[in-house]
Design a protein around this motif. Structure first.
Motif, PDB file in Angstrom:
ATOM      1  N   GLY A 224       0.822  -1.209   0.000  1.00  0.00           N
ATOM      2  CA  GLY A 224       0.000   0.000   0.000  1.00  0.00           C
ATOM      3  C   GLY A 224       0.850   1.250   0.000  1.00  0.00           C
ATOM      4  O   GLY A 224       0.541   2.230  -0.704  1.00  0.00           O
ATOM      5  N   THR A 225       1.938   1.232   0.762  1.00  0.00           N
ATOM      6  CA  THR A 225       2.840   2.378   0.790  1.00  0.00           C
ATOM      7  C   THR A 225       3.444   2.626  -0.586  1.00  0.00           C
ATOM      8  O   THR A 225       3.512   3.766  -1.063  1.00  0.00           O
ATOM      9  CB  THR A 225       3.955   2.142   1.825  1.00  0.00           C
ATOM     10  OG1 THR A 225       3.362   1.939   3.110  1.00  0.00           O
ATOM     11  CG2 THR A 225       4.909   3.317   1.877  1.00  0.00           C
ATOM     12  N   LEU A 226       3.868   1.551  -1.248  1.00  0.00           N
ATOM     13  CA  LEU A 226       4.451   1.682  -2.586  1.00  0.00           C
ATOM     14  C   LEU A 226       3.428   2.230  -3.585  1.00  0.00           C
ATOM     15  O   LEU A 226       3.760   3.085  -4.413  1.00  0.00           O
ATOM     16  CB  LEU A 226       4.975   0.329  -3.062  1.00  0.00           C
ATOM     17  CG  LEU A 226       6.254  -0.173  -2.390  1.00  0.00           C
ATOM     18  CD1 LEU A 226       6.552  -1.609  -2.809  1.00  0.00           C
ATOM     19  CD2 LEU A 226       7.433   0.733  -2.744  1.00  0.00           C
ATOM     20  N   LEU A 227       2.192   1.745  -3.515  1.00  0.00           N
ATOM     21  CA  LEU A 227       1.147   2.246  -4.411  1.00  0.00           C
ATOM     22  C   LEU A 227       0.933   3.743  -4.216  1.00  0.00           C
ATOM     23  O   LEU A 227       0.850   4.503  -5.188  1.00  0.00           O
ATOM     24  CB  LEU A 227      -0.165   1.508  -4.149  1.00  0.00           C
ATOM     25  CG  LEU A 227      -0.409   0.180  -4.845  1.00  0.00           C
ATOM     26  CD1 LEU A 227      -1.715  -0.429  -4.348  1.00  0.00           C
ATOM     27  CD2 LEU A 227      -0.458   0.350  -6.365  1.00  0.00           C
ATOM     28  N   ALA A 228       0.826   4.143  -2.974  1.00  0.00           N
ATOM     29  CA  ALA A 228       0.556   5.554  -2.687  1.00  0.00           C
ATOM     30  C   ALA A 228       1.705   6.441  -3.139  1.00  0.00           C
ATOM     31  O   ALA A 228       1.492   7.590  -3.554  1.00  0.00           O
ATOM     32  CB  ALA A 228       0.292   5.741  -1.196  1.00  0.00           C
ATOM     33  N   GLU A 229       2.919   5.931  -3.069  1.00  0.00           N
ATOM     34  CA  GLU A 229       4.074   6.699  -3.531  1.00  0.00           C
ATOM     35  C   GLU A 229       4.146   6.749  -5.051  1.00  0.00           C
ATOM     36  O   GLU A 229       4.652   7.713  -5.624  1.00  0.00           O
ATOM     37  CB  GLU A 229       5.368   6.085  -2.973  1.00  0.00           C
ATOM     38  CG  GLU A 229       5.518   6.220  -1.469  1.00  0.00           C
ATOM     39  CD  GLU A 229       6.710   5.446  -0.934  1.00  0.00           C
ATOM     40  OE1 GLU A 229       7.264   4.613  -1.694  1.00  0.00           O
ATOM     41  OE2 GLU A 229       7.087   5.662   0.229  1.00  0.00           O
ATOM     42  N   ARG A 230       3.620   5.723  -5.707  1.00  0.00           N
ATOM     43  CA  ARG A 230       3.729   5.596  -7.162  1.00  0.00           C
ATOM     44  C   ARG A 230       2.641   6.359  -7.917  1.00  0.00           C
ATOM     45  O   ARG A 230       2.865   6.839  -9.027  1.00  0.00           O
ATOM     46  CB  ARG A 230       3.653   4.105  -7.525  1.00  0.00           C
ATOM     47  CG  ARG A 230       3.947   3.768  -8.983  1.00  0.00           C
ATOM     48  CD  ARG A 230       5.402   3.905  -9.300  1.00  0.00           C
ATOM     49  NE  ARG A 230       5.732   3.276 -10.567  1.00  0.00           N
ATOM     50  CZ  ARG A 230       6.896   3.399 -11.190  1.00  0.00           C
ATOM     51  NH1 ARG A 230       7.851   4.137 -10.642  1.00  0.00           N
ATOM     52  NH2 ARG A 230       7.134   2.806 -12.342  1.00  0.00           N
ATOM     53  N   ILE A 231       1.456   6.464  -7.309  1.00  0.00           N
ATOM     54  CA  ILE A 231       0.317   7.120  -7.962  1.00  0.00           C
ATOM     55  C   ILE A 231       0.314   8.593  -7.582  1.00  0.00           C
ATOM     56  O   ILE A 231       0.267   8.932  -6.397  1.00  0.00           O
ATOM     57  CB  ILE A 231      -1.004   6.450  -7.557  1.00  0.00           C
ATOM     58  CG1 ILE A 231      -1.011   4.977  -7.995  1.00  0.00           C
ATOM     59  CG2 ILE A 231      -2.190   7.190  -8.162  1.00  0.00           C
ATOM     60  CD1 ILE A 231      -2.195   4.179  -7.474  1.00  0.00           C
ATOM     61  N   PRO A 232       0.359   9.496  -8.550  1.00  0.00           N
ATOM     62  CA  PRO A 232       0.439  10.929  -8.241  1.00  0.00           C
ATOM     63  C   PRO A 232      -0.687  11.410  -7.325  1.00  0.00           C
ATOM     64  O   PRO A 232      -1.865  11.172  -7.599  1.00  0.00           O
ATOM     65  CB  PRO A 232       0.337  11.585  -9.621  1.00  0.00           C
ATOM     66  CG  PRO A 232       0.848  10.550 -10.575  1.00  0.00           C
ATOM     67  CD  PRO A 232       0.380   9.240 -10.006  1.00  0.00           C
ATOM     68  N   GLY A 233      -0.311  12.060  -6.238  1.00  0.00           N
ATOM     69  CA  GLY A 233      -1.279  12.668  -5.338  1.00  0.00           C
ATOM     70  C   GLY A 233      -2.088  11.716  -4.490  1.00  0.00           C
ATOM     71  O   GLY A 233      -3.037  12.148  -3.811  1.00  0.00           O
TER      72      GLY A 233
END
Length: 271
Positions: A224-233
């Motif tokens: 989840g952390t990686l997704l949030a960092e990868r998807i803008p905003g």
């Protein structure tokens, strides 16, 4: 104003002719609810009313589950499943909807936002991963444990903790569709395992909320952390001590978080 088109079972037709079962319940802006691997729309039964009180919830059955067809020679992939969701929206005449996907449904939701950005309002990704280089694997004992004779009990323990189960007796809705064929189960497993949208995630333009339980051993919260960092905003919300089915264990907290996020990004607002 969006209204509930139908509360009975319906079918859409996929590009390859397969019938995709779905239903639509509630009133308000449309919200697509996407279930986990090897599960039908029944995955959402315990919490669906939380969203149907303010949204028209649209819940499809994945290929091979529920009221959907199970063709052996079909393409089985998360990207194809996203196209099936578009077929459901087309059948309903819904041009744009919010999308909430969990586990494999979250992987499908990524492709919806990547391939069909004009059809997606706000995006919610729960207990899922981006695939490829953006995947943090489960602990080494988790997957082998699902191959044992007591795999159903093992899966239940990965989904929710013992205290929650004691206070919520009865059958869990998230342990898979018992009517699935072995072929369909294997196809779902391959589709989820081979998912890889990592390189494309920076192109997601939808407002995105990422939810994850901190005690998730099936899909560790680092995903989840990686997704949030990868998807803008993107916004990340971690739910303390919740396992894979965080939306059951932390129903009130996660449900209110999703509803507040959707309310902050109404479909009528120009992006």
């Amino acid at each position: 104003m969006f209204t509930d088109p139908s509360t009975s079972d319906r079918h859409a037709t996929a590009a390859d002719g397969a019938r995709i079962g779905f239903d639509s319940v509630g009133t308000g802006e449309p919200l697509v609810l996407l279930a986990g691997q090897a599960n039908s729309r029944r995955w959402w039964d315990p919490v669906r009313a939380d969203f149907s009180s303010s949204h028209t919830t649209i819940a499809p059955d994945w290929l091979g589950t529920g009221a959907s067809d199970s063709p052996r020679d079909a393409e089985w992939s998360t990207r194809r499943f996203a196209r099936d969701v578009i077929a459901v929206l087309d059948e309903l005449g819904v041009e744009r909807a919010h999308v909430y996907g969990t586990s494999m449904g979250g992987r499908v939701a990524q492709w919806l936002a990547i391939d069909h950005p004009h059809r997606v309002g706000a995006l919610v990704l729960g207990c899922t991963s981006g695939g490829g280089d953006g995947t943090v694997a489960s602990e080494s004992d988790v997957i082998p444990g699902l191959s044992r004779d007591d795999s159903r009990e093992t899966l239940a323990d990965l989904m929710v903790g013992p205290h929650w189960r004691q206070s919520h007796p009865g059958q869990l809705s998230v342990l898979g569709d018992p009517c699935m064929s072995g072929h369909a189960r294997r196809a779902h497993r391959r589709a989820s395992t081979w998912h890889d949208a990592w390189a494309m995630l920076p192109y997601i333009s939808a407002p995105t909320l990422v939810l994850h339980g901190t005690a998730d051993r099936l899909t560790p919260s680092a995903n989840g952390t990686l997704l949030a960092e990868r998807i803008p905003g993107a916004t990340l919300r971690l739910l303390t001590r919740a396992r894979h089915a965080y939306f059951l264990e932390s129903r009130e907290d996660s449900g209110s978080t999703v509803l507040e996020f959707l309310a902050a990004h109404p479909l009528k607002r120009a992006d």
